[in-house]
Motif scaffolding. Structure first.
Motif, PDB file in Angstrom:
ATOM      1  N   PRO A 240       1.425   0.428   5.203  1.00 32.98           N
ATOM      2  CA  PRO A 240       1.380   1.472   4.176  1.00 32.98           C
ATOM      3  C   PRO A 240       2.623   2.365   4.211  1.00 32.98           C
TER       4      PRO A 240
ATOM      5  N   PRO B 128      -5.161   5.846   5.389  1.00 34.59           N
ATOM      6  CA  PRO B 128      -4.902   4.405   5.236  1.00 34.59           C
ATOM      7  C   PRO B 128      -5.353   3.593   6.428  1.00 34.59           C
TER       8      PRO B 128
ATOM      9  N   VAL C  71       0.834  -1.199   0.000  1.00 32.02           N
ATOM     10  CA  VAL C  71       0.000   0.000   0.000  1.00 32.02           C
ATOM     11  C   VAL C  71       0.869   1.249   0.000  1.00 32.02           C
TER      12      VAL C  71
ATOM     13  N   SER D   8       0.171   5.411   0.246  1.00 31.63           N
ATOM     14  CA  SER D   8      -0.933   6.303   0.599  1.00 31.63           C
ATOM     15  C   SER D   8      -0.453   7.731   0.774  1.00 31.63           C
TER      16      SER D   8
ATOM     17  N   GLN E 118       3.701   6.371   7.805  1.00 34.03           N
ATOM     18  CA  GLN E 118       2.541   7.256   7.924  1.00 34.03           C
ATOM     19  C   GLN E 118       2.605   8.089   9.200  1.00 34.03           C
TER      20      GLN E 118
END
Length: 448
Positions: free
Chosen positions: A231, A154, A76, A78, A171
């Motif tokens: 992510p 996310p 992922v 994001s 993140q």
């Protein structure tokens, strides 16, 4: 082994399947556009529930076409810097605030970090409306009763799909509240934001892997036992996707926004290199950091100019731009139509043009805007290079770079005498996330 990469962007959500070398499989792409709600107040928000629906639609489309058969890993990428308040049931208490939103302001009487320079070195960020230290108290004031948790895009969408969805260190670093060396929430940042650890997501440990909830395992049986990796922030993933995962290579990526970044290996417990005052630093993952500068003007500026200036399309635009020499445009432009990214504080509407006459053409105005972005990147790249040994090789990437040859030439002029090359792949974020998830990035010795 195939890899499913999900790219959670500002203007679209995409799902694509890649082979075991992280090369996209032809035709195995599903895309849904999403719309950022903007207004003159500086708001720039997304409907988190609608975004989740768009993501599910993408995976449904890939599943219906048989593209998920053989997938053994989900990666992922994001967007960074988003936040949405949730109630105890995980229901959003308002729209998701994106990086484009310029409305957050500090609460009265709050003065920020005791030592701003030390805070910047520790977190890679500033006390700024862009980060959770300012966004969270501002959101709390309007969220109303029932607020239970602040989380990012996310974590919200993966929390609906997976049995658990802790926040990756990548993140978390984009919130401006992570101690980049300790790989934990920064106590001073939490205090400034006025939150406890219970009100922010738990952090994913190294090696964390997620699994689908039973209802989605039944919906997508090809993914029933497939692991999901944490992510990666889209900027970090884009660097990796363009091959810029060592400090000898800088990536200039122009998607919705624009940025220039350098990746360096800094494993847990290793000291962080000194950070120049005007650039930020986040985490790619537990082993790498990314240092850079970002701008609100990028592909969105390109799209605005095409629409507002009624520019011709494709080859006709190139012909109109052909007589204009990059770096020597008569029109001078401040391209900050969407305001500043940190540490700047200019609000939305800070853009400006000069050097206009009655003979100025739309193509000349467009060229001036594009040159303005190149100048900002060139300035900040020089700052980044001061932290490594010598000049870097520059790789241009992103959808706007693929779509605009004149702009690529303008970057080559602005960044000379460095070697500048272009990677013609609009899916660099998804590719980068897949490379990281599959462990396909060669380890570089610390200190390079």
């Amino acid at each position: 082994m195939s890899i499913l990469a999900l790219d959670l962007g500002t203007s679209s959500v995409r799902g694509l399947v890649l082979d075991d070398a992280a090369v996209p499989v032809a035709g195995a792409l599903a895309r849904r556009s999403v719309e950022v709600a903007v207004d003159d107040s500086g708001a720039a928000t997304l409907d988190a529930t609608a975004y989740l629906t768009a993501l599910i639609d993408c995976v449904d489309e890939l599943a219906a076409a048989g593209h998920l058969d053989g997938v053994r890993l989900v990666a992922v990428s994001s967007l960074w810097h988003s936040v949405v308040p949730l109630d105890k049931s995980g229901v959003p208490l308002g729209p998701l605030v994106t990086w484009l939103d310029t409305r957050p302001t500090p609460p009265p009487g709050v003065t920020g970090p005791a030592d701003p320079d030390a805070f910047h070195q520790r977190t890679g960020a500033w006390w700024h409306r862009f980060y959770w230290t300012v966004k969270l108290p501002w959101l709390r004031a309007s969220a109303g009763p029932g607020l239970f948790l602040f989380t990012g895009l996310p974590e919200y969408v993966l929390g609906a799909l997976l049995t658990e969805a802790p926040m990756s260190v990548s993140q978390a670093s984009g919130t401006g509240m992570l101690d980049l060396a300790a790989l934990d929430w920064d106590d001073e940042a939490l205090a400034i934001a006025g939150v406890t650890r219970a009100e922010v997501p738990p952090l994913a440990p190294a090696g964390w892997l997620g699994r689908l909830r039973p209802e989605y395992a039944r919906r997508w049986p090809a993914l029933a036992v497939v692991p999901w990796t944490p992510p990666v922030g889209d900027g970090a993933a884009s660097n990796v996707g363009t091959g810029c995962f060592e400090p000898s290579h800088a990536a200039v990526t122009v998607g919705t926004s624009a940025a220039v970044r350098l990746v360096q290996p800094v494993p847990p417990g290793a000291p962080l290199p000194p950070l120049p005052a005007l650039v930020w630093r986040y985490r790619v993952d537990h082993e790498r950091i990314v240092t850079g500068a970002a701008y609100s003007a990028g592909g969105n500026l390109f799209a605005w100019a095409k629409k507002t200036l009624q520019l011709p399309l494709g080859e006709a635009l190139e012909q109109a731009l052909a007589p204009i020499a990059p770096g020597k445009t008569e029109v001078r432009a401040d391209p900050r139509l969407g305001g500043d990214r940190p540490p700047g504080t200019a609000p939305s509407g800070a853009g400006a043009l000069s050097g206009l006459s009655f003979s100025t053409t739309p193509a000349e105005i467009f060229a001036g805007l594009m040159d303005g972005v190149c100048e900002m990147v060139a300035r900040d790249l020089a700052t980044l290079e001061s932290t490594v040994d010598g000049a870097t090789e520059v790789v241009l990437g992103g959808g706007a770079m693929a779509a605009q040859p004149w702009w690529r030439r303008a970057f080559q002029v602005a960044l000379a005498p460095r070697t500048v090359r272009h990677v013609d792949n609009p899916e660099v974020g998804a590719v980068g996330a897949a490379l990281l998830a599959a462990g396909l990035i060669p380890a570089a010795p610390a200190g390079r």
